[in-house]
Structure formats: C-alpha cells, structure tokens
Design a protein around this motif. Structure first.
Motif, PDB file in Angstrom:
ATOM      1  N   HIS A 159     -35.179 -23.874 -15.629  1.00  0.00           N
ATOM      2  CA  HIS A 159     -35.615 -23.434 -16.959  1.00  0.00           C
ATOM      3  C   HIS A 159     -37.144 -23.523 -17.040  1.00  0.00           C
ATOM      4  O   HIS A 159     -37.738 -24.506 -16.581  1.00  0.00           O
ATOM      5  N   ARG A 169     -28.957 -38.519 -13.169  1.00  0.00           N
ATOM      6  CA  ARG A 169     -28.994 -37.152 -13.673  1.00  0.00           C
ATOM      7  C   ARG A 169     -30.045 -37.055 -14.765  1.00  0.00           C
ATOM      8  O   ARG A 169     -30.377 -38.056 -15.398  1.00  0.00           O
ATOM      9  N   LEU A 212     -25.279 -22.394 -21.869  1.00  0.00           N
ATOM     10  CA  LEU A 212     -25.402 -23.224 -20.673  1.00  0.00           C
ATOM     11  C   LEU A 212     -24.427 -22.706 -19.612  1.00  0.00           C
ATOM     12  O   LEU A 212     -23.230 -22.606 -19.870  1.00  0.00           O
ATOM     13  N   LYS A 213     -24.948 -22.368 -18.459  1.00  0.00           N
ATOM     14  CA  LYS A 213     -24.074 -21.897 -17.386  1.00  0.00           C
ATOM     15  C   LYS A 213     -24.409 -22.636 -16.096  1.00  0.00           C
ATOM     16  O   LYS A 213     -25.535 -23.114 -15.901  1.00  0.00           O
ATOM     17  N   GLU A 214     -23.409 -22.751 -15.244  1.00  0.00           N
ATOM     18  CA  GLU A 214     -23.578 -23.466 -13.989  1.00  0.00           C
ATOM     19  C   GLU A 214     -24.220 -22.573 -12.948  1.00  0.00           C
ATOM     20  O   GLU A 214     -23.790 -21.453 -12.710  1.00  0.00           O
ATOM     21  N   GLU A 273     -31.340 -27.656 -19.870  1.00  0.00           N
ATOM     22  CA  GLU A 273     -31.043 -27.797 -18.442  1.00  0.00           C
ATOM     23  C   GLU A 273     -30.508 -29.196 -18.177  1.00  0.00           C
ATOM     24  O   GLU A 273     -30.909 -30.161 -18.829  1.00  0.00           O
ATOM     25  N   GLU A 274     -29.608 -29.284 -17.217  1.00  0.00           N
ATOM     26  CA  GLU A 274     -29.016 -30.582 -16.868  1.00  0.00           C
ATOM     27  C   GLU A 274     -28.539 -30.531 -15.429  1.00  0.00           C
ATOM     28  O   GLU A 274     -28.044 -29.507 -14.968  1.00  0.00           O
ATOM     29  N   GLY A 275     -28.720 -31.651 -14.701  1.00  0.00           N
ATOM     30  CA  GLY A 275     -28.244 -31.693 -13.325  1.00  0.00           C
ATOM     31  C   GLY A 275     -28.711 -32.941 -12.614  1.00  0.00           C
ATOM     32  O   GLY A 275     -29.397 -33.802 -13.193  1.00  0.00           O
ATOM     33  N   GLN A 294     -26.487 -27.454 -11.059  1.00  0.00           N
ATOM     34  CA  GLN A 294     -27.186 -27.603 -12.327  1.00  0.00           C
ATOM     35  C   GLN A 294     -26.526 -26.744 -13.401  1.00  0.00           C
ATOM     36  O   GLN A 294     -25.774 -25.812 -13.099  1.00  0.00           O
ATOM     37  N   ARG A 295     -26.831 -27.069 -14.647  1.00  0.00           N
ATOM     38  CA  ARG A 295     -26.459 -26.225 -15.784  1.00  0.00           C
ATOM     39  C   ARG A 295     -27.744 -25.861 -16.511  1.00  0.00           C
ATOM     40  O   ARG A 295     -28.586 -26.725 -16.758  1.00  0.00           O
ATOM     41  N   VAL A 296     -27.887 -24.586 -16.861  1.00  0.00           N
ATOM     42  CA  VAL A 296     -29.135 -24.153 -17.478  1.00  0.00           C
ATOM     43  C   VAL A 296     -28.840 -23.094 -18.529  1.00  0.00           C
ATOM     44  O   VAL A 296     -27.920 -22.282 -18.381  1.00  0.00           O
ATOM     45  N   ALA A 297     -29.627 -23.122 -19.609  1.00  0.00           N
ATOM     46  CA  ALA A 297     -29.508 -22.126 -20.685  1.00  0.00           C
ATOM     47  C   ALA A 297     -30.728 -21.220 -20.621  1.00  0.00           C
ATOM     48  O   ALA A 297     -31.741 -21.452 -21.286  1.00  0.00           O
TER      49      ALA A 297
END
Length: 642
Positions: free
Chosen positions: A556, A532, A610-612, A543-545, A616-619
């Motif tokens: 993002h 990840r 941050l939302k799914e 961002e995360e995923g 992924q999660r992204v702001a």
C-alpha cells in the motif's frame, strides 16, 4: 517410494528406556523432496539412521521402500540397499572420512563394494563426480585433514552419488559452513538432485525451503505438522512450528529474535499428552492428558487438539462514529474507526501502526471492552464481549488487560505503588491479603522493580517515567491476562528507557505466553517487536501481514510512506505530500487517494476491499500492479529504518 508407518525407536540407557521416536508416519513419493525440521534432540538423525538400517536402538513399526519392508532385512540385504537404492550424506563431516586415505580412494569405495575389481570404472566415475561437485584435481588426492569443511562435504556428496541411488538422505548438509560455502552447496544439491528423491534433515530453515517442496516438523520424537514447505514456514499452524520460525534469523528478519519458551523435554521422563504442552501458550487440560493424533488439516497434516494456533481476539467490521461541527454549524458525523477488522492469535505480537488521528487508540479501547462501538463485533475466545454480563464480564476483565498511552494519567496519584498494583486483585476479589501482597511483589519482580517496603510505599510522582510505566505493566500482569493491549507504551520515554520497556514487554510476552497487541506510530519500532503488522489510515486497516513481508514488499502506498518517514540518522529531509482531510459519512472512494501518487479514477469512486496478495492483505486498487516494483528499494528502506 518410502512409506514410514508408526515408527518407534527406543534406547536402553543407565537412566532407563528412552523413546527417541514415537509413532512417526511419513510418505515420500518418487521424485519428491521432503524436509524434516526441528530442534536438536527431536529425533531427526535417528529417523534417517532408521531408514538406512543403522540405528542402534530397538525399532518397531514399519519402513517400506517401494512396497518392500526394510525392518525385516538382514545385514547382507542392507549392504545392497545402502549401496544401490538409498544413500546418505551424514552430518559431522570431519568424522566421516578416514584421515589416512586420499579423498578419491574413499569416494570410489561404495562402487567397488558393488563392483569388485572394476577399479578403472570406479576411478573414472569418482573423478567425474568430484569435478561435478566443484572440486579440483589436486583435491582428489588430498587427505581429509588438509581439506576444508565445505570441500569434505562435496566429497561426501560425490560418494553418496557413486551408485546412482534413487533416494538420497541429506543430514544437516550445510551445518557449520559459512554463508558463501553454504550457498554454493545448496545450489549444487539443487542441481544434482533434480532427478532424485531427496529427504533433507536440517535445523537450517533456509536450506530446507530452498531444497524441498514439502516439510514435516519433528518435536521430541513426534511429528507436529506437515505440509507445503513455503506455507509451513511462512504461516505455520502449529504453536511449535511458529516458535521455531520465530527463532530463526534471515536477512529479511526485522523483529528481534525470541527463543522458544521453556525447556526441551526430558527423553527419560517425557511429559504426558502432547509433548509440546509444557511450552505451549494455548495448552488445555486435555493437552496434558491425551496425545493428539496427526490428522489431515487443509492441505497438510496437524497434531493439535485445538486445530493449530487459535484466534484469541477478533474485531469484525468495527465502526465508531463521533460528532463534530460542520461548515454550516450543523452537527455531522465522521468515522474514527471505519469498518476495521483485526485478528490477534494466541501467543503472538501484533503491531498496529498509523499516524496520530488514524483511529488506533479508539480501536484499542473498543477491543479492550472499554467503549462499545457504533457497529461491529468484538470476540474474545469466540465470545462476543459486549454481550457478556455479570461474572462473565468480570472474568473478561481479568483475561483482557490494557496499558494506556500516558501512565501519568492512567493511575491515581493518591495511591502508593503497592495499592496501585494490588487494586485489580481487590476489585476481582482474588486471594486473601497475604496472597495479594505476594502477587504484587512477584508482579513487580517480573518487570524488574524492587518489592521492598520503601518502593512499595512510593507515590507515582516519586517515580521516573520508566519506573511508572513498569508499575502499570505490573498492574496489568498481576491479573495473568491472556491478552495485553499496549497503547503507545513507550511514546513519552527517551530512547534508552523506551528500548528497556519494549525489551521487557517482549521478554514477558515470550515467557508468560500472553498475546500482545502493540499500538505505535513508529513503523521502525513495530518492525522490531511485531510478528505481524497492521497499518491503519483514516479509521481503516489498509495493509496487514507478516512483519518481514510488510517491510520487504509494502503493497500500500501509505505503508511505503511510513517506511520512508521512519526514523533514520540521514541528513536528508524527506519530502511529503499531505492534504489533511477527514472522511465524512457518505463519502466514497479510497481514503488515501488525495495523498496517493499512484491514484487513478477508480480510487476516487470506489473503496478497495482488503484482499489477499501472497501472505499479505491490502486495500488498494493498484496493489497488484505496484507489487512489481523493485524489491531492491524495499531492502534499502529496511536498512534505513533499522
């Protein structure tokens, strides 16, 4: 339609009794498409043969088809079931057809068994089906040894459809085929199975995700996990499922492949308890003693004493404030880390990327228990680390280790290699002198360094940059940590040594089973290492995923910029819009809006949470709208980066 309950299959061999399937339970509803995945030897084909009444071993349990018990059937009953109700396309296509009979004659055979004497109808039906599966008329009369593997597979599919069965079992339907033939067959199978119930057995995850909606993971004769195919393959919950997905290459795979640690268990002498526990990074004593039951978990089922892959390290709403001098000479505060949250799971590699000054090292030191944050919590194995005292805090230091950014500054130049690696053992008072010496040599061996007296008595200034970095890795691994935080472990090394160090870390992580939190400013490097990726900007995780998703569909604008700026061998000098600005206390809005080409009024007023979105999660306020951008540009970026 199909209800398998506590199915057990054993074989008598010269070495003793072999359990191939152990209490397997599975339900398949009418019209459903279900996949069975697992390594070779897991029992997938034995399960299929058991459903067909063709297995040679001793079968116990229950297999019901439309409420009717199949295991009680006699051979004459099975002939009718196989011909009219359940059909199977076997693997090893080259062995399935008689080499002295034309293809169409063999395709006609199942129909003629049920309808003897109706050769004209059989010929007509076989011809239509062979055309439907994409074969020309000259193939109809060809002998199997003159046909390609893909052509034989098409013929076998036509044969399986001759009596219009309700349930079709596909055993490795695309194995050993080239990519184009495989793609054509998958499209064909998807089309002809639309009104059928299908059970797909395969080690090819690409075939399974395209043909099925629900999947079960089989390991050493037991089901480990079952659920939605897409969810299971994108976010596997069982450690074995995750390892299986990690080892599978796709066109969007950017991370280097890693095999599953350890060896597949012996079927003659299987391990007690959970069959996966000898290879599992999170196994407890209970896992070796008691086999977990397959139980409902969320939208699927799971067999794991720990409830699936567990979280090892977690940071929640971490804030770290530092003072600096303002324009009027007064002291003001800025947030080096501004509400960041990260999660590191057992046995995974999480890569944290961002430019210099984004707060990566500060966050790493907070997660490692070195610097207490201004606000927020850090949990290691569900214990808040800054509340630990005495022996508990000392134990934390053993299980949570950090590699600092500059190895030259991380060690004492008055200590020799042996003393540097042994020092953590001395501090923790682990073992006697002889045990420590042996542990030092083993740790050096793990990182590819000699354990002879000459090397052990070298000082840091006598080592190359790569050797010194390996020494610091050995110093961390001598404690056998559960988590290793590596802060830019190869930033100061040349490309060749950098590659060796990162390959070494990946190998050690896979074999030793620790979780790795890798910090880097290089997104290309993060893509080659991380399971990840988390992207950090101005103290925030934006961002995360999963790595493949981040590279394929960056949501993002900052992640997109990092992809554009990743190292490449192109002559073109990329243009970049930059305004250096630290977000001060009390300021509102997105920290990236000054640089962002997509920013709107809301970006200046409100900070996006941050939302799914998918996996992924992204702001980002614009993420949903920007998701529609062409994936072709992302694919081009992946090719450029890698």
């Amino acid at each position: 339609m199909l209800d398998i309950n506590n199915l057990k299959v054993t074989f008598e061999t010269r070495m003793g009794e072999v359990k191939v399937l152990e209490k397997v339970s599975l339900k398949v509803s009418p019209g459903e498409r279900v996949g069975i995945i697992g390594e070779s030897g897991s029992g997938k084909t034995t399960l299929a043969l058991s459903i067909m009444g063709l297995v040679q071993g001793r079968v116990q349990g229950s297999i019901k088809y439309r409420g009717e018990e199949l295991l009680d059937k006699k051979e004459e009953d099975w002939e009718k079931i196989r011909s009219q109700k359940i059909s199977m396309v076997f693997q090893n296509t080259g062995e399935m057809l008689n080499p002295v009979y034309a293809l169409i004659d063999q395709v006609m055979e199942p129909y003629l068994k049920v309808n003897p004497g109706k050769k004209k109808e059989a010929f007509s039906r076989a011809s239509n089906l062979l055309k439907k599966v994409g074969l020309r008329e000259d193939h109809f009369y060809a002998y199997p040894f003159t046909l390609s593997g893909g052509e034989i597979q098409r013929g076998l599919i036509a044969m399986a459809l001759m009596n219009e069965p309700e349930l079709i079992i596909l055993d490795e339907p695309t194995s050993a085929l080239d990519a184009l033939t495989k793609g054509e067959l998958i499209r064909l199978l998807d089309e002809i199975a639309r009104d059928k119930t299908v059970l797909v057995i395969s080690h090819d995850l690409s075939t399974v995700i395209k043909l099925t909606r629900r999947t079960a993971v089989l390991y050493a004769g037991s089901i480990m996990e079952a659920g939605s195919t897409e969810s299971l393959l994108r976010e596997p919950r069982h450690p074995y499922s995750r390892a299986l997905v990690r080892a599978y290459p796709t066109r969007t795979t950017v991370k280097d492949l890693q095999g599953i640690r350890g060896e597949f268990p012996s079927l003659v002498d299987p391990p007690s308890g959970c069959p996966f526990h000898p290879r599992c990074t999170q196994a407890l004593e209970k896992c070796s003693q008691e086999k977990p039951l397959l139980a409902e978990k969320g939208e699927g089922t799971l067999a794991c004493h720990r409830g699936g892959v567990v979280t090892l390290l977690k940071g929640e709403k971490i804030i770290q404030k530092f003072p600096r001098q303002g324009k009027d000479g007064k002291e003001i505060y800025f947030n080096a880390v501004d509400g960041a949250g990260v999660t590191l799971k057992e046995g995974e590699i999480l890569a944290l990327v961002g430019e210099s000054g984004s707060g990566k090292t500060t966050l790493a030191q907070i997660l490692a228990g070195i610097n207490r944050p201004t606000a927020g919590k850090v949990y290691f194995q569900e214990r808040e680390i800054y509340s630990l005292k005495g022996q508990e805090k000392k134990d934390l230091r053993r299980r949570l280790q950090i590699l600092f950014q500059n190895p030259q500054e991380a060690v004492s130049h008055r200590m020799m290699v042996h003393d540097l690696v042994e020092e953590p053992l001395d501090i923790q008072d682990i073992g006697d002198k002889e045990t420590r010496v042996q542990a030092v040599k083993e740790a050096l061996g793990l990182v590819g360094l000699p354990g002879d007296s000459f090397f052990l008595h070298k000082y840091p200034h006598e080592l190359s940059g790569g050797e010194l970095q390996r020494v610091t890795i050995a110093r961390a691994l001598v404690m056998k940590p559960k988590v290793l935080i590596a802060d830019e472990p190869s930033a100061s090394l040349d490309a060749s040594v950098q590659a060796k160090i990162l390959k070494l870390l990946m190998h050690l992580q896979n074999e030793q089973g620790f979780a790795l939190f890798l910090i880097t400013h290089d997104l290309a490097l993060a893509g080659k290492v991380g399971d990840r990726v988390a992207v950090m900007f101005s103290g925030k995780i934006v961002e995360e995923g999963p790595t493949s998703e981040i590279f394929r569909y960056p949501l993002h604008p900052y992640t997109e910029l990092l992809l554009d700026m990743a190292p490449s061998l192109e002559r073109e000098v990329p243009s970049i819009r930059r305004t250096v600005k630290l977000k001060e206390e009390g300021e509102r809005g997105c920290p990236y809006y000054v640089h962002c080409p997509y920013s709107t009024d809301i970006c200046t007023r409100e900070e996006a949470p941050l939302k799914e979105i998918g996996f992924q999660r992204v702001a980002c306020h614009r993420a949903t709208a920007l998701k529609g951008r062409s994936s072709n540009s992302s694919v081009k970026k992946i090719k450029k980066v890698l």
